[in-house]
Write a protein that holds these residues in place. Structure first.
Motif, PDB file in Angstrom:
ATOM      1  N   TRP A 620     -14.622  42.229  31.075  1.00 35.92           N
ATOM      2  CA  TRP A 620     -15.420  43.012  32.016  1.00 35.92           C
ATOM      3  C   TRP A 620     -16.529  43.792  31.310  1.00 35.92           C
ATOM      4  O   TRP A 620     -17.559  44.090  31.896  1.00 35.92           O
ATOM      5  CB  TRP A 620     -14.519  43.981  32.785  1.00 35.92           C
ATOM      6  N   GLY A 630     -16.606  39.229  41.025  1.00 39.37           N
ATOM      7  CA  GLY A 630     -15.290  39.152  40.401  1.00 39.37           C
ATOM      8  C   GLY A 630     -15.390  38.554  39.016  1.00 39.37           C
ATOM      9  O   GLY A 630     -16.474  38.432  38.455  1.00 39.37           O
ATOM     10  N   ALA A 631     -14.268  38.216  38.450  1.00 40.06           N
ATOM     11  CA  ALA A 631     -14.284  37.550  37.158  1.00 40.06           C
ATOM     12  C   ALA A 631     -13.098  36.604  37.088  1.00 40.06           C
ATOM     13  O   ALA A 631     -12.052  36.856  37.698  1.00 40.06           O
ATOM     14  CB  ALA A 631     -14.213  38.549  36.026  1.00 40.06           C
ATOM     15  N   GLU A 632     -13.278  35.523  36.368  1.00 38.48           N
ATOM     16  CA  GLU A 632     -12.184  34.565  36.235  1.00 38.48           C
ATOM     17  C   GLU A 632     -11.080  35.177  35.386  1.00 38.48           C
ATOM     18  O   GLU A 632     -11.327  35.898  34.428  1.00 38.48           O
ATOM     19  CB  GLU A 632     -12.692  33.274  35.584  1.00 38.48           C
ATOM     20  N   VAL A 633      -9.862  34.870  35.775  1.00 38.78           N
ATOM     21  CA  VAL A 633      -8.715  35.309  34.996  1.00 38.78           C
ATOM     22  C   VAL A 633      -8.226  34.118  34.195  1.00 38.78           C
ATOM     23  O   VAL A 633      -7.880  33.084  34.760  1.00 38.78           O
ATOM     24  CB  VAL A 633      -7.595  35.811  35.925  1.00 38.78           C
ATOM     25  N   VAL A 634      -8.235  34.251  32.907  1.00 35.54           N
ATOM     26  CA  VAL A 634      -7.716  33.183  32.075  1.00 35.54           C
ATOM     27  C   VAL A 634      -6.199  33.247  32.167  1.00 35.54           C
ATOM     28  O   VAL A 634      -5.613  34.318  32.066  1.00 35.54           O
ATOM     29  CB  VAL A 634      -8.195  33.370  30.623  1.00 35.54           C
ATOM     30  N   ASP A 677       1.037  40.162  32.818  1.00 32.97           N
ATOM     31  CA  ASP A 677       1.275  39.128  33.812  1.00 32.97           C
ATOM     32  C   ASP A 677       2.576  38.417  33.523  1.00 32.97           C
ATOM     33  O   ASP A 677       2.986  38.262  32.380  1.00 32.97           O
ATOM     34  CB  ASP A 677       0.130  38.109  33.785  1.00 32.97           C
TER      35      ASP A 677
ATOM     36  N   PHE B 547      -8.269  31.241  38.983  1.00 28.60           N
ATOM     37  CA  PHE B 547      -7.927  32.563  39.512  1.00 28.60           C
ATOM     38  C   PHE B 547      -9.074  33.525  39.249  1.00 28.60           C
ATOM     39  O   PHE B 547      -9.687  33.488  38.180  1.00 28.60           O
ATOM     40  CB  PHE B 547      -6.655  33.096  38.838  1.00 28.60           C
ATOM     41  N   VAL B 548      -9.360  34.357  40.214  1.00 29.74           N
ATOM     42  CA  VAL B 548     -10.363  35.398  39.997  1.00 29.74           C
ATOM     43  C   VAL B 548      -9.768  36.747  40.396  1.00 29.74           C
ATOM     44  O   VAL B 548      -8.846  36.823  41.197  1.00 29.74           O
ATOM     45  CB  VAL B 548     -11.661  35.147  40.806  1.00 29.74           C
ATOM     46  N   GLU B 549     -10.308  37.776  39.793  1.00 29.69           N
ATOM     47  CA  GLU B 549      -9.830  39.126  40.087  1.00 29.69           C
ATOM     48  C   GLU B 549     -11.021  40.027  40.384  1.00 29.69           C
ATOM     49  O   GLU B 549     -12.106  39.828  39.843  1.00 29.69           O
ATOM     50  CB  GLU B 549      -9.038  39.701  38.911  1.00 29.69           C
ATOM     51  N   LEU B 559      -4.912  38.979  42.607  1.00 26.67           N
ATOM     52  CA  LEU B 559      -5.516  37.732  42.137  1.00 26.67           C
ATOM     53  C   LEU B 559      -5.946  36.947  43.356  1.00 26.67           C
ATOM     54  O   LEU B 559      -5.231  36.918  44.359  1.00 26.67           O
ATOM     55  CB  LEU B 559      -4.492  36.882  41.383  1.00 26.67           C
ATOM     56  N   ARG B 673      -0.704  40.755  42.207  1.00 26.53           N
ATOM     57  CA  ARG B 673      -0.603  40.133  40.892  1.00 26.53           C
ATOM     58  C   ARG B 673       0.813  40.321  40.366  1.00 26.53           C
ATOM     59  O   ARG B 673       1.317  41.444  40.298  1.00 26.53           O
ATOM     60  CB  ARG B 673      -1.579  40.846  39.978  1.00 26.53           C
TER      61      ARG B 673
END
Lengths: 679, 679
Positions: A620, A630-634, A677, B547-549, B559, B673
């Motif tokens: 971020w 938003g942003a991608e979650v790896v 997670d 997945f995006v957050e 998520l 999440r």
């Protein structure tokens, strides 16, 4: 008959304790400091009925800046009387005498008594019951008169007030020529019921009950809800409303959208709601004594429980603060409890938490149950006590759980609308009344002990005197010693609250096998035990620090630290590295909390240490501006990116101690929960 | 000159695609359905200037129910003209002709043209520019006239509109006898600039620029801000304000609290903000062409970027929706983005996301940068497309990310304030204009391709025709085939956007080593490549589900699932066990997402499967009511109590497909999440 304002006189704080220290600061600091504020702001002289420049100032409709002045004076008189009895002060005495003389002289021939409607707008009396605090001011004058009579043993203030109440009883009521109104800001209801208890004035009881029962009647006045009717009388367009009204016609702001018995959730302005329900609980107390049966009393109690439960379970902060919405100083949606204004809201007004204490104290009399005392204690030690600095001379009106650059954790000497400071003064003045209730007759007596501290109570039953002394270092230690003096002919039962956080853990010394926490949450010591053991010690368990969380539906994802009844916070004064108001500070519930005995300006307290970390915002941080929301979650990262976290040794102090040591006004109660997670 | 409404005519959707299907449904369904609504609600006949019962109805001050009728008609005419050119329909043609004839007849002698102020309140013209949408209606009439002239090749509508604009240019402006006003609801600014581009009317440009530059001038009219001045003229008390105003005098609601150049964050009503900034971007486009230099253009662009970045980074939902606050249909505090009204808010009005698309499209012309196209595409496929059902006959006005019992995920045929449905109609009508921009001269030409679908564009440069055909199964597949026809004498450059979510992954066939994603986020194919390879294929990578957050500061802890430009949601139609609007449904970013090709009423789409679980509230479930606001956390539990979780096989559908299959209106985008505490 157990309202705090009656009981406190029989209680003395006769040894060192956190509560007696706070009272001492109010007695020594607050009473005079506020008297000075009353002088400086023009309030002190307002009953002399001269013009004041404030009366010319612009104000947001419809509430002129001086509207609450009568009540500020009244609350100061009330609070000052409580303290005078313990510690005579000629300056305070002289001020009260002058104010009472002014009030007497200010009364109109017909009994009317209100500064604004006498000096500024004499022709508009009773024209805006919804917004103009006319009856609210009257309520506080009644409470002042009761306290005044108690201390001075004369009727110099009670006399004009009684005559004003007679006028009110003529003006308001169910009669054809009476106004079918009820105050926009409740207060007079509980004041009238106190008056009834103090003087037996049945008209006062009847008027209070009328206000309560009539409230929210959709067709009360000429087929309209009273507030709609009076709006028409004034010729207001129906969309004209005070600034804090969420929208035109939103009578839930005043808890007047439907009759109280039909209200399913607690809504609107938080202080109004608390004062109103306190009076409802008073009606139930009086129903219980049999002096004034209340029709449908089970339904009234059901309504109180319903609204209490909604509030405590879904609309109360961990500190006992209520009211997430700044705009209407009141309740938001269920579970909407952001910690600060930068996160969407948090008001938690001081007076509202005082109101919760008043309501809880009455409810304990309606039904002894530790849930009411637990919440009362939570409010006292957190939401209420945090509103005053250590010297009792600076205050907060709003008690957020997290500061922000726009709303720092800072105090003021006074406020333009200054309900909170004098309210704190009278609360601390009457604090003894919240510790316990007691009574008896027919050869029996009882004391229900709700709060622990060092204090003594004396009371008489059947011409016998019962004395109970409690001695403790609460809230720092869970051990409380009791000394009872009760004549052998009187069977005295003592009930001792085991707080919810103790989870039933307690020991009694001398022990007694049959003694358990009963379904009300109290340990009951029967007369046989009390007679045999005039001195005994209760040890409340579970006083070690613990983690608490708000309801998952609040979406807070935070942990807070508590110890006994105290909620803790972090401040920049101890954690000087902070620059973001602890927005990214994370803790884990598996971390070890260590205690350290500490002192601040002679006030001992327990400071807590805990290892936490600062969240690294990771990706971020590096994100190009303006690219996507938003942003991608790896897959499988840490929600709080542990690898990059900066470890921090955190120092926690009780929330009530915040904003006492300068600093940059950065503070937070609930810290981010350190999680990762999982699949 | 590249506004969508000009460009679309050169674009044809000449093969199957999701976009062409949506356009088809609008053409076949929406145009007629809305014509019927116009008839049924009385709007259709409003320019006949007869009294309508609606005019007698009560309404919240100051906005009568019929206030926007002119604009509803105008937007319908505009949208219908776009579709007529593709598919002639005699009923639609006849309706437009009648409406235009009514509008012509409704014009006053001096050029004035507004139904409400002609029929209902003829003496109050220009008395409330802040609230009364007089200029907003004028703006939409201008846009209708432009579309009408484009299709009909006559001036039957343009003539009265031009004359109305002449009147406006007399009434508003910097002159001593002119009103120094600007519309409360911006719209006319962008309409006037379109008019200037269509007709070269310099007065239209000047008036638009005046409105923009004058906005927020604190001393614009007799030393006052215009809205304060006109309030005084009307004799309104200054606290009288529309219901949705957060408080009296809060001019940030209209983006008029300070001049635009000084605005540091995006505030207030979201649609107003977007329409206003779109016009600012138009000014910058015209500055770029040199036709109308804009003083301080770098500062204007800096303001646009500042407000864009604030919006996208801190005030936009994952779906491209904007506006968390229902009360003022607009922006809340930074990062305040709850998913639904039961969690504190979520408005995300359809028109606001359309506004984002309009703004993004203009910004792409000011500065080619994929961030604008990325957000434009996000809005199109999610926040905008979700607002219409599959048949194009039912709509949503508000586009929450999570439903609740009070606000279910349901559609309506029409709304009392019905800006959104006709806005969708004209957006889809002019959609071709959003796909690409192009131009050239002096032996060169270019096409910048922003959106992928199946469509063809033809345009002329130096009397040469360039044709670009793109063919794809977007957004289901990332492969796009291009066929270019460009004369050998013209050097044609083609730029192809690589969406942010592709993270630079693409392949080109035939390949070319030197081809890279440049700093603007586009792959640039120079003329040599294009000449050599009139047919080539771009394969965008990263189309698999991800997945995006939302930003961590939103406190959402959720998520969401995305695939290409599409954001997905869960609905009770597929997940019939749901009873709590998926409030307790949790997923993990390590879970495997599987795709399934599916079809709904002939519409192919990719459905996603994913294993999740239902959070068990554990101790919270068994908690006694009304006992305390928080709960103790036993060290190291799972934040989401995994042990007790109920596993759930979840089915996700694209958010735009929601509310198409009946069901109980339960839907959610961001799911809890799945995490566990860590130390």
């Amino acid at each position: 008959m157990s309202n705090p304002q009656f009981l406190f006189r029989q209680t003395s704080f006769n040894g060192p304790s956190l509560l007696s220290d706070r009272r001492e600061k109010v007695r020594r600091g607050t009473v005079k400091a506020q008297l000075q504020q009353l002088h400086e702001t023009g309030r002190y002289d307002c009953f002399k009925l001269q013009w004041h420049p404030t009366y010319d100032e612009e104000y947001p409709w419809p509430v002129p800046k001086s509207l609450f002045w009568d009540s500020d004076i009244a609350k100061w008189i009330e609070g000052a009387c409580y303290f005078l009895s313990e510690d005579y002060d000629p300056e305070v005495d002289a001020a009260i005498r002058e104010l009472v003389s002014d009030i007497r002289a200010a009364q109109r021939e017909d009994g009317y008594l209100n500064v604004y409607y006498t000096v500024v707008a004499p022709k508009e009396r009773w024209s805006n019951i919804r917004d103009m605090h006319e009856l609210y001011n009257a309520g506080h004058l009644i409470e002042a008169a009761i306290a005044h009579r108690e201390y001075y043993r004369n009727d110099l203030l009670m006399e004009p007030i009684e005559s004003y109440v007679q006028l009110l009883s003529k003006v308001f009521g169910p009669g054809k020529d009476q106004r079918h109104a009820y105050p926009g800001h409740p207060e007079i209801e509980l004041a009238l019921l106190r008056l009834y208890k103090a003087t037996g004035d049945q008209a006062a009881y009847n008027l209070a009950r009328y206000f309560i029962e009539e409230r929210g009647n959709a067709t009360g006045q000429d087929g309209l809800l009273y507030y709609d009717w009076e709006e028409k009388q004034r010729g207001d367009p129906h969309w004209l409303r005070p600034n804090h009204y969420p929208e035109a016609g939103s009578h839930w702001y005043n808890q007047a959208h439907v009759p109280i018995l039909e209200q399913s959730s607690i809504e609107g302005h938080a202080v109004r709601a608390m004062y109103l329900l306190t009076a409802v609980a008073d009606l139930l107390c009086l129903d219980k004594t049999g002096s004034n049966p209340l029709p449908e009393s089970p339904q009234w109690y059901a309504a109180l429980r319903r609204l209490w439960n909604n509030m405590v379970d879904k609309k109360m902060y961990l500190t006992g603060g209520i009211g997430a919405m700044k705009q209407w100083e009141g309740f938001g949606a269920d579970y909407f409890l952001p910690q600060g204004t930068d996160e969407g809201g948090c008001y938690a007004e001081t007076c509202a938490s005082i109101g919760v204490m008043m309501l809880a104290e009455r409810l304990l009399e309606v039904e002894l149950n530790s849930r009411y005392a637990d919440v009362m204690e939570l409010c006292l030690y957190n939401g209420v006590m945090t509103a005053m600095n250590l010297s009792g001379t600076a205050f907060t009106y709003i008690n957020q759980l997290a500061s922000s650059d726009k709303d720092k954790s800072l105090r003021c000497d006074w406020f333009e609308v200054s309900c909170c400071p004098p309210n704190l003064m009278r609360l601390f003045g009457s604090l003894g009344g919240y510790l316990w209730d007691y009574g008896g007759g027919n050869g029996e007596s009882f004391v229900n002990v709700h709060l622990y501290t060092t204090a003594k109570v004396d009371f008489s039953i059947d011409r016998h005197t019962v004395t109970l002394q409690q001695t403790s270092n609460w809230p720092w230690e869970g051990r409380v010693r009791f000394d009872v003096q009760t004549p052998p002919t009187l069977k005295t039962t003592i009930r001792l609250r085991v707080p919810g956080w103790a989870k039933g853990r307690f020991t009694l010394e001398p022990s007694c096998e049959s003694v358990k926490v009963n379904e009300t949450g109290y340990v009951v010591l029967h007369a046989c035990y009390v007679t045999e053991h005039p001195t005994f010690t209760l040890q409340i368990g579970g006083m070690e620090p613990r983690f608490v969380e708000p309801h998952p539906y609040t979406n807070q994802n935070t942990l807070a630290v508590a110890r006994g009844p105290l909620i803790y916070c972090v401040e920049d004064a101890d954690n000087s590295w902070v620059v973001d108001h602890f927005k990214n500070t994370a803790i884990s519930s598996s971390a070890k909390i260590t205690e350290e005995k500490h002192e601040l300006d002679g006030n001992p307290f327990v400071l807590l240490h805990l290892s936490g970390s600062e969240r690294c915002l990771g990706a971020w941080h590096d994100k190009r501006e303006g690219t996507e929301p938003g942003a991608e979650v790896v897959p499988s990262p840490a929600a709080v990116d542990i690898a990059d976290d900066v470890p921090r040794d955190l120092v926690f102090v009780p929330y009530y101690l915040r904003a006492n040591r300068g600093g940059r006004g950065q503070m937070r109660v609930g810290l981010l929960r350190k999680t990762k997670d999982c699949c």
